[in-house]
Design a protein around this motif. Structure first.
Motif, PDB file in Angstrom:
ATOM      1  N   ASP A 167      -6.040  19.369  -2.818  1.00 38.90           N
ATOM      2  CA  ASP A 167      -5.102  20.390  -2.351  1.00 38.90           C
ATOM      3  C   ASP A 167      -4.790  20.176  -0.875  1.00 38.90           C
ATOM      4  OD1 ASP A 167      -5.130  21.527  -4.829  1.00 38.90           O
ATOM      5  OD2 ASP A 167      -6.522  23.142  -4.320  1.00 38.90           O
ATOM      6  N   GLY A 168      -3.525  20.312  -0.549  1.00 39.18           N
ATOM      7  CA  GLY A 168      -3.088  20.148   0.835  1.00 39.18           C
ATOM      8  C   GLY A 168      -2.582  18.763   1.150  1.00 39.18           C
ATOM      9  N   TYR A 169      -2.740  17.826   0.228  1.00 33.99           N
ATOM     10  CA  TYR A 169      -2.293  16.449   0.435  1.00 33.99           C
ATOM     11  C   TYR A 169      -1.213  16.091  -0.588  1.00 33.99           C
ATOM     12  CZ  TYR A 169      -6.560  15.984   3.223  1.00 33.99           C
ATOM     13  OH  TYR A 169      -7.542  16.144   4.165  1.00 33.99           O
ATOM     14  N   THR A 170      -0.271  15.267  -0.173  1.00 37.65           N
ATOM     15  CA  THR A 170       0.752  14.759  -1.083  1.00 37.65           C
ATOM     16  C   THR A 170       0.821  13.243  -0.952  1.00 37.65           C
ATOM     17  OG1 THR A 170       2.487  15.032   0.593  1.00 37.65           O
ATOM     18  CG2 THR A 170       2.134  16.856  -0.963  1.00 37.65           C
ATOM     19  N   VAL A 171       1.062  12.565  -2.076  1.00 38.50           N
ATOM     20  CA  VAL A 171       1.147  11.114  -2.102  1.00 38.50           C
ATOM     21  C   VAL A 171       2.558  10.699  -2.509  1.00 38.50           C
ATOM     22  CG1 VAL A 171       0.351   9.011  -3.278  1.00 38.50           C
ATOM     23  CG2 VAL A 171      -1.295  10.757  -2.580  1.00 38.50           C
ATOM     24  N   SER A 172       3.121   9.728  -1.800  1.00 41.63           N
ATOM     25  CA  SER A 172       4.440   9.207  -2.132  1.00 41.63           C
ATOM     26  C   SER A 172       4.416   7.690  -2.028  1.00 41.63           C
ATOM     27  CB  SER A 172       5.514   9.791  -1.210  1.00 41.63           C
ATOM     28  OG  SER A 172       5.156   9.605   0.150  1.00 41.63           O
ATOM     29  N   THR A 173       5.317   7.029  -2.737  1.00 45.97           N
ATOM     30  CA  THR A 173       5.374   5.567  -2.770  1.00 45.97           C
ATOM     31  C   THR A 173       6.756   5.090  -2.353  1.00 45.97           C
ATOM     32  OG1 THR A 173       5.955   5.627  -5.116  1.00 45.97           O
ATOM     33  CG2 THR A 173       3.628   5.355  -4.575  1.00 45.97           C
ATOM     34  N   TYR A 174       6.793   3.859  -1.826  1.00 48.00           N
ATOM     35  CA  TYR A 174       8.042   3.299  -1.321  1.00 48.00           C
ATOM     36  C   TYR A 174       8.088   1.797  -1.602  1.00 48.00           C
ATOM     37  CZ  TYR A 174       7.949   7.695   1.235  1.00 48.00           C
ATOM     38  OH  TYR A 174       7.884   9.027   1.558  1.00 48.00           O
ATOM     39  N   ALA A 228       7.389  -5.343  -1.283  1.00 46.67           N
ATOM     40  CA  ALA A 228       6.287  -4.548  -0.748  1.00 46.67           C
ATOM     41  C   ALA A 228       6.272  -3.188  -1.441  1.00 46.67           C
ATOM     42  CB  ALA A 228       6.440  -4.365   0.752  1.00 46.67           C
ATOM     43  N   VAL A 229       5.114  -2.813  -1.943  1.00 48.11           N
ATOM     44  CA  VAL A 229       4.916  -1.500  -2.556  1.00 48.11           C
ATOM     45  C   VAL A 229       3.891  -0.764  -1.705  1.00 48.11           C
ATOM     46  CG1 VAL A 229       4.264  -0.212  -4.621  1.00 48.11           C
ATOM     47  CG2 VAL A 229       5.354  -2.471  -4.846  1.00 48.11           C
ATOM     48  N   GLU A 230       4.324   0.304  -1.054  1.00 53.67           N
ATOM     49  CA  GLU A 230       3.423   1.076  -0.199  1.00 53.67           C
ATOM     50  C   GLU A 230       3.258   2.487  -0.745  1.00 53.67           C
ATOM     51  OE1 GLU A 230       3.734   0.026   4.323  1.00 53.67           O
ATOM     52  OE2 GLU A 230       5.722  -0.234   3.442  1.00 53.67           O
ATOM     53  N   ALA A 231       2.072   3.028  -0.563  1.00 54.15           N
ATOM     54  CA  ALA A 231       1.806   4.425  -0.896  1.00 54.15           C
ATOM     55  C   ALA A 231       1.139   5.071   0.298  1.00 54.15           C
ATOM     56  CB  ALA A 231       0.913   4.537  -2.131  1.00 54.15           C
ATOM     57  N   ALA A 279      -1.457   5.088  -7.023  1.00 56.40           N
ATOM     58  CA  ALA A 279      -0.014   5.318  -6.941  1.00 56.40           C
ATOM     59  C   ALA A 279       0.745   4.008  -6.752  1.00 56.40           C
ATOM     60  CB  ALA A 279       0.291   6.285  -5.797  1.00 56.40           C
ATOM     61  N   SER A 280       0.252   3.146  -5.864  1.00 53.17           N
ATOM     62  CA  SER A 280       0.942   1.871  -5.625  1.00 53.17           C
ATOM     63  C   SER A 280       0.866   0.956  -6.841  1.00 53.17           C
ATOM     64  CB  SER A 280       0.368   1.180  -4.390  1.00 53.17           C
ATOM     65  OG  SER A 280      -0.967   0.760  -4.603  1.00 53.17           O
ATOM     66  N   LEU A 281      -0.267   0.958  -7.523  1.00 52.50           N
ATOM     67  CA  LEU A 281      -0.416   0.103  -8.705  1.00 52.50           C
ATOM     68  C   LEU A 281       0.512   0.541  -9.827  1.00 52.50           C
ATOM     69  CD1 LEU A 281      -4.307  -0.242  -8.682  1.00 52.50           C
ATOM     70  CD2 LEU A 281      -2.663  -2.077  -8.220  1.00 52.50           C
ATOM     71  N   LEU A 282       0.634   1.840 -10.024  1.00 52.54           N
ATOM     72  CA  LEU A 282       1.517   2.336 -11.079  1.00 52.54           C
ATOM     73  C   LEU A 282       2.972   1.977 -10.798  1.00 52.54           C
ATOM     74  CD1 LEU A 282      -0.085   5.844 -11.744  1.00 52.54           C
ATOM     75  CD2 LEU A 282      -0.097   3.860 -13.282  1.00 52.54           C
ATOM     76  N   VAL A 283       3.408   2.097  -9.538  1.00 54.86           N
ATOM     77  CA  VAL A 283       4.773   1.732  -9.187  1.00 54.86           C
ATOM     78  C   VAL A 283       4.981   0.226  -9.334  1.00 54.86           C
ATOM     79  CG1 VAL A 283       6.426   1.584  -7.285  1.00 54.86           C
ATOM     80  CG2 VAL A 283       5.204   3.719  -7.724  1.00 54.86           C
TER      81      VAL A 283
END
Length: 331
Positions: A167-174, A228-231, A279-283
């Motif tokens: 809780d309080g954290y969010t993860v995003s990928t690019y 490049a896949v970054e999370a 997250a990065s592996l799934l993307v």
């Protein structure tokens, strides 16, 4: 008839010379690392010639007009005291002292401010690594500074659920770069990866990556046909508190490489490292041609090794990192 071997500098503007060096590197590496899949020639040459914060110098060993080996010296502008040295000699020309001469030439070609030389090598087993260090490195003044285990994940067959952050954290990928407003914060984390993880005797210091150097790296990967896949994880104050990056090769037969994973010290214990990695592996699996992923960590880095094991990575190689101090000039 065996001809005398001469050592000369290689011109980074000479495409033919770099193509010959690439061919030597591929043949030498394939012998030392069975199953290794190289970068393509265009991608490898682009790395040697890139203008992205490194000084690179190459020297070649010639028998007549034939290149039989070469060595390189890489010195980052933000760590001018350290030069990375690499050497490759065609298998049929090994054990002739050519590698020894090339290492010395690469050291001499390094910038004057470099007081330390670092090299790495890969072999299938720890015993092979130890033999290499004793037989080849120690006589040249290099000592083992760190050992790492290279692990690989079958991404296609991997079975791991998306990991929700605390809780309080969010993860995003690019793909191919995080938003510009986040790059300075990401650069801080990138600069902490080697310094804060166990690194044996290497003693790395934090080296934050500037926004320009970050973009130069992304641009090089794109020029090489890589993705490049970054999370990242944002904390309660919307600051970047965790980061990871993997780089997918243009050739799907070549495993993607995880460039690093970092969680700021005050946010550890929330399993954010696992969250951004998953997250990065799934993307990478869903958005690229990636089939396998490789990474390595110091053998004393029990935390990262545990995460990799949990995700299904299995050992495939051993790596040794060696270092040598440049002798002080005589008074």
């Amino acid at each position: 008839m065996v001809l005398a071997v001469g050592i000369w500098s290689l011109d980074l503007d000479d495409k033919s010379a770099l193509a010959d060096a690439y061919a030597v590197e591929c043949e030498a590496t394939a012998q030392a690392r069975p199953g290794w899949v190289p970068l393509g020639a265009t991608a490898r040459i682009a790395a040697w010639r890139a203008d992205n914060g490194w000084t690179r110098r190459l020297v070649g060993a010639f028998e007549g007009e034939t290149l039989v080996g070469f060595a390189s010296s890489w010195t980052a502008h933000d760590t001018p005291d350290t030069s990375w040295v690499d050497v490759a000699v065609l298998p049929q020309h090994q054990r002739r002292g050519i590698g020894t001469r090339l290492v010395a030439a690469a050291e001499n070609a390094s910038p004057e401010g470099a007081s330390r030389f670092v090299a790495s090598a890969y072999r299938a087993t720890a015993s092979e690594i130890e033999g290499l260090a004793n037989r080849s490195a120690r006589p040249l003044g290099y000592a083992a500074a760190s050992t790492e285990t290279v692990v690989e994940l079958d991404l296609v067959g991997a079975d791991f659920p998306a990991h929700l952050p605390a809780d309080g954290y969010t993860v995003s990928t690019y793909l191919n770069g995080v938003p510009e407003q986040l790059r300075a914060q990401v650069g801080v984390l990138k600069g902490l990866v080697d310094a804060e993880a166990p690194n044996g005797e290497l003693g790395w210091e934090p080296t934050p990556v500037t926004a320009r150097d970050y973009q130069d790296e992304i641009s090089l990967w794109q020029a090489q046909g890589r993705t490049a896949v970054e999370a990242i994880a944002l904390g309660p104050d919307d600051d970047v508190v965790a980061w990871t990056c993997l780089v997918v090769a243009a050739d799907p037969a070549r495993p993607a490489q995880i460039e690093g994973t970092m969680v700021l010290a005050e946010h550890r214990g929330q399993r954010l490292g696992r969250a951004v990695k998953v997250a990065s592996l799934l993307v990478a699996r869903d958005k690229t041609s990636c089939r396998h992923v490789r990474t390595s960590s110091d053998d004393q880095n029990v935390w990262m090794r545990a995460i990799n094991h949990e995700l299904g990575f299995v050992p495939v190689e051993c790596e040794i990192i060696l270092q040598k101090q440049r002798p002080a000039p005589p008074d």
